[in-house]
Design an enzyme around this catalytic site. Structure first.
Site, PDB file in Angstrom:
ATOM      1  N   SER A 123     -29.266  38.569  11.385  1.00 53.56           N
ATOM      2  CA  SER A 123     -30.229  39.571  11.824  1.00 53.56           C
ATOM      3  C   SER A 123     -30.210  39.714  13.348  1.00 53.56           C
ATOM      4  CB  SER A 123     -31.624  39.223  11.287  1.00 53.56           C
ATOM      5  OG  SER A 123     -32.496  40.318  11.406  1.00 53.56           O
TER       6      SER A 123
ATOM      7  N   ASP B  98     -31.213  46.531   2.102  1.00 56.45           N
ATOM      8  CA  ASP B  98     -31.564  46.163   3.476  1.00 56.45           C
ATOM      9  C   ASP B  98     -31.475  47.394   4.365  1.00 56.45           C
ATOM     10  OD1 ASP B  98     -31.779  45.119   6.049  1.00 56.45           O
ATOM     11  OD2 ASP B  98     -30.214  43.623   5.808  1.00 56.45           O
TER      12      ASP B  98
ATOM     13  N   HIS C  63     -32.737  41.720   2.834  1.00 56.83           N
ATOM     14  CA  HIS C  63     -32.540  41.219   4.188  1.00 56.83           C
ATOM     15  C   HIS C  63     -33.145  39.820   4.299  1.00 56.83           C
ATOM     16  CE1 HIS C  63     -31.975  41.632   8.553  1.00 56.83           C
ATOM     17  NE2 HIS C  63     -33.082  40.917   8.650  1.00 56.83           N
TER      18      HIS C  63
END
Length: 326
Positions: A161, A259, A289
């Site tokens: 991320s 996501d 995610h």
């Protein structure tokens, strides 16, 4: 396609935690509350290491910690490849403890020395402090390679991320500054576009809410990370805007299909290939995610970690002829 049953159970639990949406909380106070979103840490690590040690890196922006993991004892004169890992958390949460189990798994399964980076968090430290920390960590590992037992020619950058963002930005900075050399990169569902609400299809499809990360929370996180929205046009914030990816290290890019950030990862892998860089793209289906952080509970997360570690091992493999000469 719906979320797989294991992923659905985790998403339902996290949505009921009272932590989401992030924007309903103060970002600093949210750090303690956000631990409810993390997999429960075992009383004893599930993946033992031969040695774990923390050290301090001092920069003009201040000091930060790195946690170094040695999965086994090194033989005399032996060196190992290293993975420098940048945790996720929207640049405002996360740290060494939250990523501990994931980094241990990488160290053990990829047979590498792992260096987990506790970069400065926003809003106390805004862009580009985390970027500077990430590049400083790479330089520190190379400077201290002999002492750590690291082969400086076999260094991997990885992160999830926000940490996936730092993975790519650090690779670009190393290219622009003439080093250090990076053998491989492995961003995991990276956040690559910091402009206000960019028009990716996956953001429209999955960013409305219900899948952990949504578009309003992304905008809120960017408001804490950037001092001015115009900074989103800087490739150090939005590495998907870099003019070229030529001469970057080969890559594995991992995404999740449910996501909002999925399309950014796919675009990055495609552009790497177009610029002549070997790039493998792996989109894991029916998951969300953050799924890799739940590898102990999700079969799909465990498969992603296995793929990641397999590709790291292959990228860092030492030819038998070189071993014989040594």
């Amino acid at each position: 396609m719906e979320l797989d049953p294991q992923s659905r159970a985790v998403v339902d639990r996290l949505n009921a935690s009272g932590v989401l949406p992030f924007r309903n909380h103060d970002p600093v106070a949210l750090r303690e509350l956000s631990l409810k979103l993390r997999p429960p840490r075992p009383a004893e690590p599930t993946t033992p290491m031969a040695k774990v040690r923390e050290e301090t890196i001092t920069t003009p922006d201040g000091a930060f910690q790195v946690r170094i993991y040695w999965p086994r004892q090194l033989a005399e004169r032996e060196t190992m490849g290293a993975v420098i890992y940048f945790h996720g958390g929207g640049f405002f949460i996360g740290g060494l403890d939250e990523s501990d189990e994931s980094v241990r798994a990488i160290a053990a399964k990829a047979d590498v020395i792992a260096v987990s980076v506790d970069y400065h968090l926003s809003p106390e430290a805004r862009f580009p402090v985390a970027v500077n920390d990430a590049y400083a960590a790479l330089c520190w590992v190379v400077r201290n390679a002999a002492r750590l037992g690291v082969d400086p020619a076999r260094i991997v950058l990885s992160g999830d991320s926000a940490g996936g963002n730092l993975t790519l930005v650090t690779a670009l900075m190393a290219r622009e500054r003439g080093g250090p050399a990076i053998a491989f990169q492995a961003p995991i569902y990276p956040s690559l576009d910091m402009r206000p609400r960019p028009a990716y299809g996956s953001r429209r499809t999955w960013g409305a809410g219900g899948y952990i990360l949504d578009n309003d929370d992304i905008a809120w996180m960017l408001g804490n990370y950037l001092t001015d929205p115009a900074e989103g046009d800087d490739w150090r914030a939005s590495p998907i805007l870099a003019a070229s990816y030529a001469a970057l290290p080969p890559a594995l890019v991992i995404t999740a299909d449910h996501d909002p950030l999925c399309d950014e990862g796919k675009l990055y892998a495609d552009r790497l290939a177009a610029d002549g860089v070997a790039a493998e793209y792996a989109c894991f289906e029916a998951t969300f995610h953050g799924f890799v952080g739940y590898a102990a509970f999700l079969e799909v997360g465990a498969r992603a970690v296995d793929l990641l570690c397999d590709r790291i091992r292959r990228a860092l493999a030492v030819p038998e002829a070189a071993i014989a000469v040594a």
